[in-house]
Design a protein around this motif. Structure first.
Motif, PDB file in Angstrom:
ATOM      1  N   VAL A   1     -87.010 -54.791 129.486  1.00 33.54           N
ATOM      2  CA  VAL A   1     -88.061 -55.663 130.018  1.00 33.54           C
ATOM      3  C   VAL A   1     -87.553 -57.079 130.266  1.00 33.54           C
ATOM      4  O   VAL A   1     -88.290 -57.919 130.776  1.00 33.54           O
ATOM      5  N   ALA A   2     -86.286 -57.341 129.902  1.00 29.09           N
ATOM      6  CA  ALA A   2     -85.758 -58.721 129.981  1.00 29.09           C
ATOM      7  C   ALA A   2     -86.007 -59.347 131.346  1.00 29.09           C
ATOM      8  O   ALA A   2     -86.458 -60.480 131.453  1.00 29.09           O
ATOM      9  N   MET A   3     -85.724 -58.595 132.414  1.00 28.28           N
ATOM     10  CA  MET A   3     -85.809 -59.226 133.739  1.00 28.28           C
ATOM     11  C   MET A   3     -87.251 -59.573 134.122  1.00 28.28           C
ATOM     12  O   MET A   3     -87.479 -60.561 134.806  1.00 28.28           O
ATOM     13  N   TYR A   4     -88.212 -58.783 133.652  1.00 25.17           N
ATOM     14  CA  TYR A   4     -89.610 -59.079 134.013  1.00 25.17           C
ATOM     15  C   TYR A   4     -90.078 -60.366 133.343  1.00 25.17           C
ATOM     16  O   TYR A   4     -90.854 -61.124 133.923  1.00 25.17           O
ATOM     17  N   ILE A   5     -89.601 -60.596 132.132  1.00 31.26           N
ATOM     18  CA  ILE A   5     -89.983 -61.827 131.438  1.00 31.26           C
ATOM     19  C   ILE A   5     -89.173 -62.998 131.981  1.00 31.26           C
ATOM     20  O   ILE A   5     -89.701 -64.096 132.181  1.00 31.26           O
ATOM     21  N   ALA A   6     -87.895 -62.757 132.268  1.00 31.39           N
ATOM     22  CA  ALA A   6     -87.066 -63.822 132.857  1.00 31.39           C
ATOM     23  C   ALA A   6     -87.646 -64.261 134.202  1.00 31.39           C
ATOM     24  O   ALA A   6     -87.601 -65.440 134.556  1.00 31.39           O
ATOM     25  N   ASN A   7     -88.222 -63.300 134.940  1.00 30.55           N
ATOM     26  CA  ASN A   7     -88.804 -63.628 136.240  1.00 30.55           C
ATOM     27  C   ASN A   7     -90.031 -64.531 136.129  1.00 30.55           C
ATOM     28  O   ASN A   7     -90.497 -65.078 137.118  1.00 30.55           O
ATOM     29  N   LEU A   8     -90.571 -64.685 134.903  1.00 33.07           N
ATOM     30  CA  LEU A   8     -91.660 -65.638 134.672  1.00 33.07           C
ATOM     31  C   LEU A   8     -91.100 -67.032 134.366  1.00 33.07           C
ATOM     32  O   LEU A   8     -91.829 -67.913 133.929  1.00 33.07           O
ATOM     33  N   ASP A   9     -89.803 -67.201 134.560  1.00 31.67           N
ATOM     34  CA  ASP A   9     -89.118 -68.473 134.283  1.00 31.67           C
ATOM     35  C   ASP A   9     -88.962 -68.745 132.791  1.00 31.67           C
ATOM     36  O   ASP A   9     -88.957 -69.875 132.340  1.00 31.67           O
TER      37      ASP A   9
ATOM     38  N   GLY B   1     -80.427 -55.084 138.641  1.00 37.90           N
ATOM     39  CA  GLY B   1     -81.559 -54.744 137.783  1.00 37.90           C
ATOM     40  C   GLY B   1     -81.397 -55.289 136.382  1.00 37.90           C
ATOM     41  O   GLY B   1     -81.615 -54.580 135.399  1.00 37.90           O
ATOM     42  N   THR B   2     -81.018 -56.532 136.259  1.00 42.02           N
ATOM     43  CA  THR B   2     -80.876 -57.117 134.924  1.00 42.02           C
ATOM     44  C   THR B   2     -81.186 -58.600 134.971  1.00 42.02           C
ATOM     45  O   THR B   2     -81.234 -59.212 136.037  1.00 42.02           O
ATOM     46  N   SER B   3     -81.425 -59.156 133.789  1.00 38.64           N
ATOM     47  CA  SER B   3     -81.493 -60.596 133.659  1.00 38.64           C
ATOM     48  C   SER B   3     -80.244 -60.975 132.886  1.00 38.64           C
ATOM     49  O   SER B   3     -80.104 -60.652 131.732  1.00 38.64           O
ATOM     50  N   ASP B   4     -79.313 -61.593 133.542  1.00 39.00           N
ATOM     51  CA  ASP B   4     -78.042 -61.955 132.919  1.00 39.00           C
ATOM     52  C   ASP B   4     -78.254 -63.280 132.188  1.00 39.00           C
ATOM     53  O   ASP B   4     -78.346 -64.337 132.813  1.00 39.00           O
ATOM     54  N   ALA B   5     -78.353 -63.206 130.851  1.00 44.46           N
ATOM     55  CA  ALA B   5     -78.631 -64.432 130.085  1.00 44.46           C
ATOM     56  C   ALA B   5     -77.507 -65.443 130.320  1.00 44.46           C
ATOM     57  O   ALA B   5     -76.341 -65.084 130.408  1.00 44.46           O
ATOM     58  N   SER B   6     -77.876 -66.716 130.410  1.00 44.86           N
ATOM     59  CA  SER B   6     -76.871 -67.749 130.668  1.00 44.86           C
ATOM     60  C   SER B   6     -75.990 -67.939 129.442  1.00 44.86           C
ATOM     61  O   SER B   6     -76.410 -67.673 128.313  1.00 44.86           O
TER      62      SER B   6
END
Ligand code: MN
Ligand code: MN
Length: 470
Positions: free
Chosen positions: A424-432, A385-390
């Motif tokens: 909200v990071a993952m929802y925005i990351a999921n938009l590429d 449940g996260t967007s792991d920033a590169s």
């Protein structure tokens, strides 16, 4: 000429060179910076008191935006560089933008914070009388420790739509001459059985009933005389009847005012700083954004505390649709714009609390007064449940913040496997979109009264500002 003697040992020299240089910003930064932080936070406290709910924060953002030359978004317009607009989504979220000089295909700079906070929502049939006391039934919103909500003054905010469709705005309990409301708790003398409950059940969901009146209507013939007298008062004040609650959204929140905490006034105590601390700083950053190269957006969103679902939350398509519309206006492709965009997911992190050290990995926790927190990932268990920033994007932020003297730190939300949280990071990351979490450390997060450091708040504002200016 005097010869400076270097008294440092080899080990000391090496340590200076090799060990982390992250320090308490209130030590490393000049008095001027501290003063700037203090004065910046005066406006922040005003905002906290004026905007306790997503609707109020949205309205307040629009008010400030209009004062700063922003106008309602109009897709028939051809915006020029530095033109300013805002788009309101259903009165609960808002996108504020400043046009850049570069084409949209070069990507956007987005800062996204949320303006909903944990609270007690009224149920749709909330009014009842029990033993000559009148109450509102509630259904809590977001992650709360239920036992924290009795015996504090509550105010009531929201809207009611009457049977004819007309709208009544409600805000009562904030001013000293207005009544407030309250959930009761047992006296310790009679709490023996209650104290045997598990902490999560100490106060149960159905016990979060708000006292709203106790003087009966003077008539011996009818039943529910207190409820009658309260509904009569509500009719006199708002012109509403009991069924009008069916089409209402009313939120009970702590009636506290934001104020300085500590002899040194270094901290701010207030309700709902998660996440209006990032909402305010990202809002100020876009209001003060001038002639950016990339088109900049500050997104103030709703529903983060319940998982971002719903058409005012960022798991919906409203941001994507907005970007697609903007792109179309310039003959660009929405997905090209998104794929080239960068976003700071602007949300709070848990600050290390010395009273409860065990839940933190001290080396990987954020600390108050160490500046804005840059968090590579949130999530729970195995980073779910996260967007792991590169590392690439972390590096980009690191260079940007260091270059602009923004004091920053990093930290995870507590120890591994102890719990966790999302943004909200993952929802925005999921938009590429390239996304990283950036925000302010908070002590007592999700409590009715949360603490932040003025220095960190100011550094968050600086971080969002240099991101837009880059
Ligand atoms: Mn948050
Ligand atoms: Mn939260």
């Amino acid at each position: 000429m005097s010869i400076e003697k270097n008294n440092k040992s080899k080990a000391e020299e090496l340590k200076e060179k090799l060990f982390s240089k992250k320090k308490n910003g209130c030590v490393t930064e000049s008095e001027n910076v501290i003063k700037e932080a203090d004065s910046f936070c005066e406006g922040y406290k005003t905002f906290l008191d004026a905007a306790k709910t997503e609707r109020e924060a949205c309205a307040e953002a629009v008010k400030l935006a209009e004062k700063n030359g922003f106008s309602p978004f109009d897709k028939s317009k051809k915006y020029q560089p530095n033109d300013r607009f805002y788009f309101v989504n259903r009165n609960k979220s808002v996108i504020l933008g400043v046009m850049g000089s570069e084409p949209l295909e070069n990507g956007l700079r987005i800062s996204a914070a949320h303006i909903d906070s944990p609270r007690l929502d009224l149920k749709q049939m909330p009014v009842y009388e029990s033993d000559e006391i009148c109450y509102f039934k509630t259904h809590y919103y977001g992650g709360i420790k239920k036992y924290q909500w009795p015996t504090i003054p509550l105010s009531l905010h929201g809207v009611i739509f009457k049977s004819d469709g007309s709208r009544v705005d409600v805000c009562i309990g904030e001013n000293d001459d207005e009544p407030a409301f309250c959930v009761s708790d047992l006296l310790p003398h009679l709490a023996q059985e209650q104290m045997k409950r598990t902490p999560g059940e100490l106060i149960k969901g159905e016990e979060l009933n708000i006292i709203i009146g106790s003087r009966p209507f003077k008539d011996d013939e009818v039943s529910e005389r207190v409820k009658l007298s309260v509904l009569n008062l509500l009719f006199e004040k708002y012109g509403i009847t009991e069924d009008d609650f069916l089409s209402a959204e009313l939120e009970a929140v702590p009636a506290f005012k934001a104020r300085d905490i500590g002899f040194d006034r270094a901290l701010i105590g207030a309700y709902g700083q998660d996440d209006r601390v990032c909402a305010y700083t990202a809002l100020q950053a876009i209001l003060n954004c001038r002639n950016p190269k990339k088109t900049c957006l500050t997104v103030l969103t709703d529903k983060e505390e319940t998982g971002s679902d719903g058409n005012t939350g960022l798991n919906s398509s409203y941001l994507k649709f907005f970007v697609y519309t903007l792109a179309e206006m310039y003959g660009a492709k929405g997905h090209d714009v998104l794929s080239a965009s960068e976003c700071l997911s602007a949300d709070v992190n848990a600050a290390f609390d010395p009273t409860f050290p065990d839940v933190f990995d001290k080396k990987n926790s954020t600390r108050i007064n160490y500046g804005v927190a840059v968090t590579k990932f949130h999530g729970a268990r195995g980073k779910s449940g996260t967007s792991d920033a590169s590392a690439e994007f972390v590096s980009r932020m690191r260079l940007l913040l260091d270059k602009n003297q923004v004091i920053w730190q990093t930290g995870e939300l507590g120890r591994v496997d102890l719990g966790g949280g999302g943004t909200v990071a993952m929802y925005i990351a999921n938009l590429d979109v390239e996304v990283i979490d950036v925000g302010v450390p908070v002590i007592s997060m999700h409590a009715p009264y949360e603490l932040t450091s003025k220095f960190d708040v100011y550094m968050a504002f600086r971080a969002f500002s240099v991101f837009f200016a880059d």
